[in-house]
Motif scaffolding. Sequence first.
Motif, mmCIF file in Angstrom:
data_model
loop_
_atom_site.group_PDB
_atom_site.id
_atom_site.type_symbol
_atom_site.label_atom_id
_atom_site.label_comp_id
_atom_site.label_asym_id
_atom_site.label_seq_id
_atom_site.Cartn_x
_atom_site.Cartn_y
_atom_site.Cartn_z
ATOM 1 N N ARG A 11 0.829 -1.221 0.000
ATOM 2 C CA ARG A 11 0.000 0.000 0.000
ATOM 3 C C ARG A 11 0.861 1.268 0.000
ATOM 4 O O ARG A 11 0.488 2.270 -0.605
ATOM 5 C CB ARG A 11 -0.927 0.011 1.210
ATOM 6 C CG ARG A 11 -2.101 -0.904 1.083
ATOM 7 C CD ARG A 11 -2.974 -0.811 2.323
ATOM 8 N NE ARG A 11 -4.210 -1.513 2.138
ATOM 9 C CZ ARG A 11 -4.733 -2.335 3.026
ATOM 10 N NH1 ARG A 11 -4.139 -2.533 4.185
ATOM 11 N NH2 ARG A 11 -5.867 -2.948 2.772
ATOM 12 N N ARG A 12 1.995 1.237 0.691
ATOM 13 C CA ARG A 12 2.888 2.406 0.709
ATOM 14 C C ARG A 12 3.555 2.611 -0.656
ATOM 15 O O ARG A 12 3.729 3.740 -1.098
ATOM 16 C CB ARG A 12 3.937 2.263 1.809
ATOM 17 C CG ARG A 12 3.372 2.490 3.215
ATOM 18 C CD ARG A 12 4.457 2.591 4.261
ATOM 19 N NE ARG A 12 5.219 1.364 4.455
ATOM 20 C CZ ARG A 12 4.822 0.314 5.172
ATOM 21 N NH1 ARG A 12 3.648 0.329 5.776
ATOM 22 N NH2 ARG A 12 5.580 -0.747 5.295
ATOM 23 N N LEU A 13 3.943 1.519 -1.296
ATOM 24 C CA LEU A 13 4.612 1.612 -2.597
ATOM 25 C C LEU A 13 3.635 1.841 -3.746
ATOM 26 O O LEU A 13 3.960 2.514 -4.718
ATOM 27 C CB LEU A 13 5.401 0.325 -2.864
ATOM 28 C CG LEU A 13 6.623 0.095 -2.000
ATOM 29 C CD1 LEU A 13 7.061 -1.361 -2.068
ATOM 30 C CD2 LEU A 13 7.753 1.014 -2.430
ATOM 31 N N MET A 14 2.457 1.259 -3.623
ATOM 32 C CA MET A 14 1.457 1.317 -4.681
ATOM 33 C C MET A 14 0.108 1.633 -4.035
ATOM 34 O O MET A 14 -0.641 0.716 -3.666
ATOM 35 C CB MET A 14 1.412 -0.029 -5.435
ATOM 36 C CG MET A 14 0.484 -0.049 -6.621
ATOM 37 S SD MET A 14 0.616 -1.596 -7.586
ATOM 38 C CE MET A 14 -0.214 -2.776 -6.525
ATOM 39 N N PRO A 15 -0.210 2.903 -3.864
ATOM 40 C CA PRO A 15 -1.472 3.258 -3.207
ATOM 41 C C PRO A 15 -2.662 2.622 -3.923
ATOM 42 O O PRO A 15 -2.742 2.629 -5.150
ATOM 43 C CB PRO A 15 -1.516 4.775 -3.319
ATOM 44 C CG PRO A 15 -0.085 5.192 -3.490
ATOM 45 C CD PRO A 15 0.568 4.073 -4.258
ATOM 46 N N PRO A 16 -3.594 2.058 -3.133
ATOM 47 C CA PRO A 16 -4.766 1.438 -3.746
ATOM 48 C C PRO A 16 -5.656 2.485 -4.412
ATOM 49 O O PRO A 16 -5.737 3.624 -3.948
ATOM 50 C CB PRO A 16 -5.511 0.810 -2.568
ATOM 51 C CG PRO A 16 -4.577 0.826 -1.427
ATOM 52 C CD PRO A 16 -3.572 1.891 -1.685
ATOM 53 N N PRO A 17 -6.301 2.121 -5.486
ATOM 54 C CA PRO A 17 -7.220 3.050 -6.140
ATOM 55 C C PRO A 17 -8.476 3.234 -5.294
ATOM 56 O O PRO A 17 -8.885 2.321 -4.576
ATOM 57 C CB PRO A 17 -7.546 2.354 -7.462
ATOM 58 C CG PRO A 17 -7.332 0.906 -7.186
ATOM 59 C CD PRO A 17 -6.231 0.826 -6.170
ATOM 60 N N THR A 18 -9.058 4.397 -5.379
ATOM 61 C CA THR A 18 -10.289 4.646 -4.619
ATOM 62 C C THR A 18 -11.437 3.802 -5.148
ATOM 63 O O THR A 18 -12.349 3.474 -4.407
ATOM 64 C CB THR A 18 -10.680 6.137 -4.674
ATOM 65 O OG1 THR A 18 -10.797 6.523 -6.043
ATOM 66 C CG2 THR A 18 -9.640 6.990 -3.982
ATOM 67 N N ASP A 19 -11.389 3.436 -6.417
ATOM 68 C CA ASP A 19 -12.447 2.626 -7.012
ATOM 69 C C ASP A 19 -12.002 1.190 -7.261
ATOM 70 O O ASP A 19 -12.515 0.511 -8.127
ATOM 71 C CB ASP A 19 -12.934 3.263 -8.311
ATOM 72 C CG ASP A 19 -11.809 3.436 -9.333
ATOM 73 O OD1 ASP A 19 -10.626 3.343 -8.959
ATOM 74 O OD2 ASP A 19 -12.121 3.677 -10.505
ATOM 75 N N GLY A 20 -11.025 0.732 -6.465
ATOM 76 C CA GLY A 20 -10.497 -0.623 -6.642
ATOM 77 C C GLY A 20 -11.330 -1.661 -5.928
ATOM 78 O O GLY A 20 -12.377 -1.381 -5.351
ATOM 79 N N GLY A 21 -10.841 -2.860 -5.961
ATOM 80 C CA GLY A 21 -11.516 -3.973 -5.311
ATOM 81 C C GLY A 21 -12.390 -4.735 -6.281
ATOM 82 O O GLY A 21 -13.067 -4.153 -7.114
#
Length: 180
Positions: A11-21
Amino acid sequence: MSELSDLDALRRLMPPPTDGGTTVDWDAVAASWGKPFPPDYQHFMEVYGAGAVQNYLSIGRPEPKVPLGRAPRDGMVIETANAEADWETEGKTPELEDTSPALIVWGVAATADMLCWDASGDDPAKWPVLVYQRNDSLWSRYDCGMVEFLVRNFRADLPENPLGGTFLWDVSAVTFQPRD
């Protein structure tokens, strides 16, 4: 690393997208493949979903195992069949010689590299990552899970870059584009 610390590092290296999952019926997927999928991959799908890392590595949506003629084009079932065919004909690092892994593809790079699990073991949390690097026509084994493999690749914390391109090697910030 532990599964949760690996996911935190990711998560620190590759922030999750707000519309992910991606919503997945894990019971149906497990029943069709005859085994559950690794917990780190399940958590990855919950947080990120299917998509592309740096517009280079495609991480596919988990799908039930169906006959090839009914499988979605370029999906997990088709790519796993491709990996199985390449396993039979391509070179392997010494520790993989004379082995017969149960392959399941979880990622495909723009350089046609395939990232798989060796799903032979009973505990999916311990399945190693096997990479077919197309440029070298060589299979290699990494004794870590999918999320740890990504983190270690981003940090250049593997003996060498396992992929055909350098887009994910030794990077401090990574982008993820979800797709479903």
